[in-house]
Write an enzyme that holds these catalytic residues in place. Structure first.
Site, mmCIF file in Angstrom:
data_model
loop_
_atom_site.group_PDB
_atom_site.id
_atom_site.type_symbol
_atom_site.label_atom_id
_atom_site.label_comp_id
_atom_site.label_asym_id
_atom_site.label_seq_id
_atom_site.Cartn_x
_atom_site.Cartn_y
_atom_site.Cartn_z
ATOM 1 N N THR A 1 0.810 -1.224 0.000
ATOM 2 C CA THR A 1 0.000 0.000 0.000
ATOM 3 C C THR A 1 0.842 1.272 0.000
ATOM 4 O O THR A 1 0.335 2.352 -0.308
ATOM 5 C CB THR A 1 -0.923 0.042 1.237
ATOM 6 N N CYS B 1 2.567 2.771 9.505
ATOM 7 C CA CYS B 1 1.665 2.850 10.661
ATOM 8 C C CYS B 1 2.424 2.723 11.974
ATOM 9 O O CYS B 1 3.590 2.326 12.016
ATOM 10 C CB CYS B 1 0.640 1.707 10.604
ATOM 11 N N CYS C 1 -2.004 0.327 15.207
ATOM 12 C CA CYS C 1 -2.962 0.772 14.183
ATOM 13 C C CYS C 1 -4.115 -0.227 14.039
ATOM 14 O O CYS C 1 -3.913 -1.440 13.995
ATOM 15 C CB CYS C 1 -2.267 0.939 12.835
ATOM 16 N N ARG D 1 3.845 6.735 2.908
ATOM 17 C CA ARG D 1 2.934 7.789 3.340
ATOM 18 C C ARG D 1 2.366 7.438 4.706
ATOM 19 O O ARG D 1 2.113 6.263 4.997
ATOM 20 C CB ARG D 1 1.767 7.955 2.353
ATOM 21 N N CYS E 1 -0.214 6.704 7.633
ATOM 22 C CA CYS E 1 -1.568 6.142 7.670
ATOM 23 C C CYS E 1 -2.566 7.206 8.128
ATOM 24 O O CYS E 1 -2.308 7.945 9.081
ATOM 25 C CB CYS E 1 -1.585 4.949 8.627
ATOM 26 N N CYS F 1 -4.188 5.716 11.938
ATOM 27 C CA CYS F 1 -3.439 5.850 13.203
ATOM 28 C C CYS F 1 -2.626 7.144 13.274
ATOM 29 O O CYS F 1 -2.162 7.531 14.344
ATOM 30 C CB CYS F 1 -2.533 4.643 13.427
#
Length: 356
Positions: free
Chosen positions: A37, A41, A45, A70, A72, A75
């Protein structure tokens, strides 16, 4: 100015298990990138978990960002990296209210806390165990009673010690001298608290703030001792009314309702450093200046590098706003707490500068 120790990662299987079980006791100790993805996190999370082979582990949010992940949106690891778990926060509040309370492993378990989790968290965030931190708080409380005229005996028993010999041994382990030999010794109170940009470490000398840094940039123990020697003081966990004012003013700042701080500061340094720090405090909220402009403002136009070094020696971040100094070409550079934090602070001030 990033003088913090580089954190060693845990065993990968330990980290993977913590992530799969959403173990909040590991929050702030490491971060997990999910390769499928491109998102990273915190361990706790609540988002759907990924397969073990798709996990990538990082020491910090900065490492994850550099690797191209990137944060999350569930969280929000950047907004509150390393925030204090609720159980730990309740434990700290309980002990701070009553430092004399006795909390061994049995009492911790009875209160619903796992001693290993508590020990691990305090070692990570304070560099000492919970019991060492508790002992420092008790000794600090006793020391202040002695400074206010109480006897060594009364101070010891009020702090929860069962014997004077035990109190003397604990006192000597921290101060390096006996209670009677330490009257007049200055104590710097140390406090850790959470902010939207991660936990911070604050130090107060009397009723003046002398250090404010993010915990992941906090100075190493050896440097802290050297700094304490320069201040002719002992640094230890302690209660101080100044910390309440500090947290309130910072909370207001992060909400955009405070543009100037009123908390008193203690910033010893060379005449040049103090001139640089005074100039930093003159930069208006929401504005920026370059290192060159800063050097010119203090009448030292050729001392650009020296000015940058003095900025790096600033131990009171945000309140002495070195984040407002940028490169001559407009680039964000030279911020020990992390460029991402510098950008956050500048964006925050830009957003609210027209209010009030």
């Amino acid at each position: 100015m990033n003088r913090g120790r580089k954190m060693e990662l845990f065993d990968t299987e330990v980290m993977a298990k913590a992530f799969m079980t959403k173990d909040s006791s590991f929050d702030g100790l490491f971060y997990i990138g999910v390769k499928t993805t491109g998102i990273f996190c915190s361990p706790s999370c609540s988002a759907k978990k990924a397969k073990r082979e798709n996990l990538h582990f990082f020491r910090s949010t900065a490492e994850a960002l550099v690797a191209g992940y990137r944060p999350c949106k569930i969280c929000k690891p950047i907004q509150k990296p390393g925030s204090t778990p609720k159980a730990i926060k309740q434990l700290i509040e309980k002990v701070t209210r009553n430092p004399s309370i006795k909390l061994g492993e049995t009492e911790l378990k009875q209160a619903g806390s796992d001693p290993d989790t508590v020990r691990r968290w305090f070692k990570r965030h304070h560099g000492i165990t919970f019991h060492e931190w508790h002992r420092a708080l008790r000794i600090n409380t006793a020391f202040k009673k002695m400074e206010n005229g109480a006897s060594v005996t009364d101070s010891a028993y009020d702090a929860g010690y069962d014997s004077l010999s035990g109190f003397n041994d604990s006192f000597r382990s921290i101060f390096g001298r006996s209670p009677s030999e330490s009257r007049g010794r200055r104590v710097i109170d140390l406090h850790r608290f959470d902010t939207p940009l991660g936990p911070m470490i604050a130090c107060a000398s009397g009723m003046k703030l002398c250090m404010l840094e993010f915990s992941d940039q906090a100075i190493q123990e050896s440097e802290l001792k050297d700094w304490a020697n320069e201040m002719d003081a002992t640094v230890m966990a302690g209660k101080n009314d100044l910390f309440g004012q500090l947290e309130t003013e910072l909370e207001e700042y992060f909400k955009g309702s405070r543009k100037a701080f009123t908390i008193p500061l203690h910033t010893p340094g060379t005449p040049f450093q103090m001139a640089v720090w005074r100039q930093l405090q003159s930069i208006p909220y929401g504005a920026t200046c370059s290192y060159k402009e800063q050097a010119e403002a203090i009448g030292k136009p050729k001392a650009v590098r020296a000015v940058a070094n003095a900025n790096g020696m600033n131990r009171i971040t945000i309140i002495i706003p070195c984040h407002r100094v940028i490169g001559s070409d407009g680039t964000l550079t030279g911020y020990g707490a992390g460029i991402w934090r510098k950008k956050y602070l500048l964006d925050l001030e830009k957003k609210y500068r027209g209010n009030g």
